[in-house]
Design a protein around this motif. Structure first.
Motif, short mmCIF file in Angstrom:
data_model
loop_
_atom_site.label_atom_id
_atom_site.label_comp_id
_atom_site.label_asym_id
_atom_site.label_seq_id
_atom_site.Cartn_x
_atom_site.Cartn_y
_atom_site.Cartn_z
N GLN A 41 0.82 -1.21 0.00
CA GLN A 41 0.00 0.00 0.00
C GLN A 41 0.86 1.26 0.00
O GLN A 41 0.60 2.19 -0.75
N LYS A 42 1.87 1.27 0.83
CA LYS A 42 2.73 2.44 0.94
C LYS A 42 3.47 2.70 -0.38
O LYS A 42 3.55 3.83 -0.85
N ALA A 43 3.98 1.64 -1.00
CA ALA A 43 4.73 1.78 -2.25
C ALA A 43 3.84 2.26 -3.39
O ALA A 43 4.21 3.15 -4.15
N LEU A 44 2.66 1.67 -3.51
CA LEU A 44 1.78 2.04 -4.62
C LEU A 44 1.15 3.41 -4.40
O LEU A 44 0.93 4.15 -5.36
N ASP A 45 0.88 3.76 -3.15
CA ASP A 45 0.37 5.11 -2.87
C ASP A 45 1.42 6.16 -3.20
O ASP A 45 1.09 7.24 -3.71
N ASN A 51 -3.93 0.78 -5.57
CA ASN A 51 -3.35 -0.26 -4.72
C ASN A 51 -4.23 -1.49 -4.59
O ASN A 51 -4.14 -2.23 -3.62
N ALA A 52 -5.06 -1.76 -5.58
CA ALA A 52 -5.91 -2.95 -5.56
C ALA A 52 -5.11 -4.26 -5.51
O ALA A 52 -5.56 -5.21 -4.86
N PRO A 53 -3.93 -4.35 -6.14
CA PRO A 53 -3.17 -5.60 -6.04
C PRO A 53 -2.78 -5.95 -4.60
O PRO A 53 -2.55 -7.11 -4.29
N CYS A 54 -2.75 -4.98 -3.72
CA CYS A 54 -2.39 -5.22 -2.32
C CYS A 54 -3.47 -6.02 -1.59
O CYS A 54 -3.20 -6.62 -0.55
#
Length: 98
Positions: A41-45, A51-54
């Motif tokens: 989540q942090k990386a994609l945000d 961040n759906a893959p999370c």
């Protein structure tokens, strides 16, 4: 690729076998997936990407981890403690289990 992830999430039933954690005790698997979810989540945000893959990691840790452990994990993230300095007090020990 996004379609593949959505298809996997739609067909998700329970946590798949993870070769990193071959034993019956899934404590570390629980913690690892919990951390992976928050890291993802942090990386994609930070990239400004969906961040759906999370959600995959979230579903895995929700199916493996008891609710009390998830609450304990959440308490760690809301305090000032660093994830790298966390000891075994996150997981129940024999003395805590009765």
């Amino acid at each position: 690729m996004a379609d593949d992830i959505k298809a996997k999430l739609d067909n998700y039933r329970t946590a798949p076998f993870d070769a990193r954690f071959p034993n019956q005790n899934q404590t570390r698997n629980c913690w690892s997936n919990y951390l992976d979810y928050h890291r993802c989540q942090k990386a994609l945000d930070a990239k400004g990407v969906d961040n759906a893959p999370c959600d995959w990691y979230k579903r895995v840790y929700k199916s493996i981890c008891p609710v009390s452990w998830v609450n304990d994990h959440r308490a760690v993230f809301t305090t000032d403690r660093s994830v790298h300095t966390i000891g075994s007090d996150i997981f129940p020990t024999d003395s805590k289990m009765g």
